[in-house]
Design a protein around this motif. Structure first.
Motif, mmCIF file in Angstrom:
data_model
loop_
_atom_site.group_PDB
_atom_site.id
_atom_site.type_symbol
_atom_site.label_atom_id
_atom_site.label_comp_id
_atom_site.label_asym_id
_atom_site.label_seq_id
_atom_site.Cartn_x
_atom_site.Cartn_y
_atom_site.Cartn_z
ATOM 1 N N GLN A 20 0.845 -1.189 0.000
ATOM 2 C CA GLN A 20 0.000 0.000 0.000
ATOM 3 C C GLN A 20 0.878 1.237 0.000
ATOM 4 O O GLN A 20 1.596 1.516 0.938
ATOM 5 C CB GLN A 20 -0.911 -0.014 1.219
ATOM 6 N N SER A 21 0.795 2.023 -1.085
ATOM 7 C CA SER A 21 1.669 3.187 -1.215
ATOM 8 C C SER A 21 1.014 4.482 -0.757
ATOM 9 O O SER A 21 1.688 5.490 -0.627
ATOM 10 C CB SER A 21 2.157 3.326 -2.656
ATOM 11 N N PHE A 23 -2.306 6.270 1.892
ATOM 12 C CA PHE A 23 -3.375 6.076 2.870
ATOM 13 C C PHE A 23 -4.227 7.331 2.876
ATOM 14 O O PHE A 23 -3.742 8.435 2.653
ATOM 15 C CB PHE A 23 -2.843 5.732 4.263
ATOM 16 N N LYS A 45 1.194 9.866 0.686
ATOM 17 C CA LYS A 45 2.034 8.777 0.198
ATOM 18 C C LYS A 45 2.789 8.203 1.385
ATOM 19 O O LYS A 45 3.301 8.941 2.230
ATOM 20 C CB LYS A 45 3.006 9.314 -0.856
ATOM 21 N N GLU A 46 2.835 6.884 1.479
ATOM 22 C CA GLU A 46 3.588 6.223 2.549
ATOM 23 C C GLU A 46 5.069 6.596 2.430
ATOM 24 O O GLU A 46 5.610 6.632 1.324
ATOM 25 C CB GLU A 46 3.436 4.699 2.458
ATOM 26 N N SER A 49 7.188 3.964 0.749
ATOM 27 C CA SER A 49 6.633 3.458 -0.497
ATOM 28 C C SER A 49 7.710 3.406 -1.588
ATOM 29 O O SER A 49 8.516 4.316 -1.734
ATOM 30 C CB SER A 49 5.490 4.363 -0.969
#
Length: 141
Positions: A20-21, A23, A45-46, A49
């Protein structure tokens, strides 16, 4: 055998988390909107990522979290690093309390953050002079 299953489950969950890039940061679960509202959908963005994606797709979906049905795609080229998208809820959207906004770089990398409600608005046929557009952030009840 139980230990092996537990380890496999842990590694599968860790792999999903790494994929998962993005949230979603807004709207919050439990938010309530009406058709005609302008909604600001926000994501981040994570930090760790590794995605090379430039764009995200943003969709409105409904149903069970394990079997969501996409009912409206707002954009398939929203800029990932911009972190937000503004959407006016069209009057054709049905009243439901099991909607989610989905944001993702591809079909294997999608984020959503709990259910929201969209209600129908009774639009008036009168107009106000010098009216201004307002961006709504929903109230959590």
């Amino acid at each position: 055998m139980k230990i092996l299953n537990a380890l496999l489950s842990f590694f599968c969950l860790a792999n999903l988390a790494l994929c998962q890039s993005v949230f979603i940061t807004y709207p919050s679960p439990g938010s309530v909107f009406s058709t005609g509202d302008t909604v600001l959908i926000e994501w981040q963005k994570e930090l760790n990522s590794t995605t090379d994606a430039t764009y995200v797709t943003i969709a409105l979906s409904y149903g069970d979290r394990n079997n969501l049905t996409i009912c409206h795609v707002m954009s398939d080229r929203a800029v990932l690093n911009l972190g937000y998208y503004q959407w006016i809820i069209p009057p054709t959207i049905e009243t439901r309390s099991d909607y989610v906004f989905e944001v993702g770089t591809d079909s294997d990398d999608i984020a959503f953050d709990g259910y929201i409600t969209i209600n129908k608005r009774n639009f008036s046929t009168t107009t106000k002079a010098n009216s201004q557009s307002t961006v709504y952030k929903a109230y959590n009840f």
